[in-house]
Design an enzyme around this catalytic site. Structure first.
Site, PDB file in Angstrom:
ATOM      1  N   ARG A  43       0.860  -1.186   0.000  1.00  8.16           N
ATOM      2  CA  ARG A  43       0.000   0.000   0.000  1.00  8.16           C
ATOM      3  C   ARG A  43       0.894   1.234   0.000  1.00  8.16           C
ATOM      4  O   ARG A  43       1.952   1.255   0.650  1.00  8.16           O
ATOM      5  CB  ARG A  43      -0.907   0.036   1.242  1.00  8.16           C
ATOM      6  CG  ARG A  43      -2.114  -0.877   1.153  1.00  8.16           C
ATOM      7  CD  ARG A  43      -3.109  -0.431   0.090  1.00  8.16           C
ATOM      8  NE  ARG A  43      -4.298  -1.273  -0.033  1.00  8.16           N
ATOM      9  CZ  ARG A  43      -4.466  -2.232  -0.948  1.00  8.16           C
ATOM     10  NH1 ARG A  43      -3.526  -2.503  -1.815  1.00  8.16           N
ATOM     11  NH2 ARG A  43      -5.603  -2.911  -1.004  1.00  8.16           N
ATOM     12  N   HIS A  80      -1.123  -0.154 -10.037  1.00  7.67           N
ATOM     13  CA  HIS A  80      -1.882  -1.063  -9.161  1.00  7.67           C
ATOM     14  C   HIS A  80      -2.348  -2.306  -9.931  1.00  7.67           C
ATOM     15  O   HIS A  80      -3.533  -2.643  -9.932  1.00  7.67           O
ATOM     16  CB  HIS A  80      -3.075  -0.354  -8.509  1.00  7.67           C
ATOM     17  CG  HIS A  80      -3.519  -1.031  -7.230  1.00  7.67           C
ATOM     18  ND1 HIS A  80      -3.997  -0.353  -6.142  1.00  7.67           N
ATOM     19  CD2 HIS A  80      -3.552  -2.349  -6.875  1.00  7.67           C
ATOM     20  CE1 HIS A  80      -4.313  -1.222  -5.174  1.00  7.67           C
ATOM     21  NE2 HIS A  80      -4.053  -2.450  -5.615  1.00  7.67           N
TER      22      HIS A  80
END
Ligand code: NAP
Length: 304
Positions: free
Chosen positions: A219, A267
């Site tokens: 993250r 991502h």
């Protein structure tokens, strides 16, 4: 026959057939719907981007089954008092292993030198063997463990660090210092929680060996952006390959885009795969119907 509300509209085309098929394979009759009276819903298949944000009316729902591995956007929802299960999907794990191994090998073998070589420079420097390139994984959960096994299979010496003590794994602040000190490649596969926010700050980045490479498919908030840029600018960190960011999509003017020692991937390290994830959902629904404990339950206290 349980009513299963599929509350992740953008993903419905992928699951429309896969989920009923997986339920049938698990020997379950289930009604998979995209709309239902809340008090008739037994299970909710969920993505944090879903319009469903108030779980209060879902009075008979036995579990909320997230399609995402990371739960930071839903774990703090005060209306969600039903059991929450996150996604641990063999397809997603495979994808993460491939991304981590691929980007580790890129840096380990110095592939960029040969792929972009406009001057046709004949540089016969041979890369070291994997056994000479220590890799550290922060986070030894479902994904970190699988990546560690794949890297060890290639002979990389792998050090793992996690929150709790477990065999062959470091933990705690001293363990973190030790894990960082040897990491020529550092892979961050931690969840975003209050404890992991800015875990890699300036002080901890300074513990890495000079020239270390960072791979962050965990993250964005795990790393202090400004501290990372400063460490890259002074050459202390050799390269950062980042798949996740505090703001996604990464804003066009963010310095990560233009920094010569940063690779941005959007991502895509690991996606939940409907074919295998549907079986995970079906297994949890089977468990719910049989009164057995759910798999991959999220602990609200620890936040993952
Ligand atoms: P997981 O099975 O829950 O594992 C999390 C690991 O992090 C565990 O080893 C846990 O320690 C450790 N951890 C948590 N808090 C910690 C702390 N404060 N200090 C030290 N270690 C800590 O999760 P996972 O399935 O491996 O997924 C990890 C993360 O990857 C997800 O949360 C998500 O953010 C990210 N992800 C990214 C993508 C992508 O496409 N980029 C895809 C999927 C997932 P314990 O073992 O002691 O509990």
């Amino acid at each position: 026959m349980p009513t299963i509300l599929f509350a992740a509209p953008s993903l419905w085309p992928e699951y429309r057939e896969a989920l009923p098929q997986a339920l049938a394979e698990a020997g379950l009759a289930g009604d998979v719907v995209t709309e239902a009276a809340p008090d008739q819903v037994d299970y909710i298949v969920y993505a944090p981007s879903s319009p469903l944000q108030d779980f209060t009316p879902y009075t008979r729902t036995k579990a909320v089954l997230s399609l995402w591995a990371g739960v930071e956007r839903v774990v703090g929802n005060p209306t969600l008092i039903q059991p929450l299960c996150r996604m641990v999907d063999p397809g997603l794990t495979e994808g993460m292993v491939e991304w981590v191994v691929g980007h580790t090998l890129r840096h380990h073998l110095g592939m960029d030198r040969h792929i972009v070589n406009p001057g046709h420079v004949w540089d016969p420097t041979c890369p070291p063997l994997a056994r000479e390139r220590p890799v550290t994984l922060l986070g030894m959960g479902a994904l970190g463990t699988a990546c560690a096994a794949a890297l060890r299979g290639l002979n990389f010496p792998v050090t793992g660090w996690s929150r709790t003590a477990k065999p062959g794994c470091l933990h705690g602040e001293d363990g973190l210092r030790q894990a960082l000190a040897t990491a020529q490649v550092l892979v961050t596969l931690l969840p975003r929680t209050a404890e992991t926010e800015n875990l890699l700050n300036a002080d901890r980045l300074a513990l890495l060996p000079r020239g270390a490479v960072i791979l962050n498919p965990g993250r964005g908030a795990l790393i202090d952006d400004a501290a990372l840029l400063a460490a890259l600018d002074r050459g202390h960190i050799g390269h950062a390959t980042l798949d996740v960011f505090r703001i996604e999509p990464l804003p066009p003017d963010h310095p990560f885009w233009s920094h010569p020692q940063v690779t941005v991937t959007p991502h895509i390290a690991a996606d939940t795969r409907a074919s295998s994830a549907a079986r995970v959902l079906a297994e949890n629904i089977r468990r719910g119907e049989a009164g057995e404990p759910f798999l991959h339950l999220v602990d609200r206290q620890r936040g993952y």
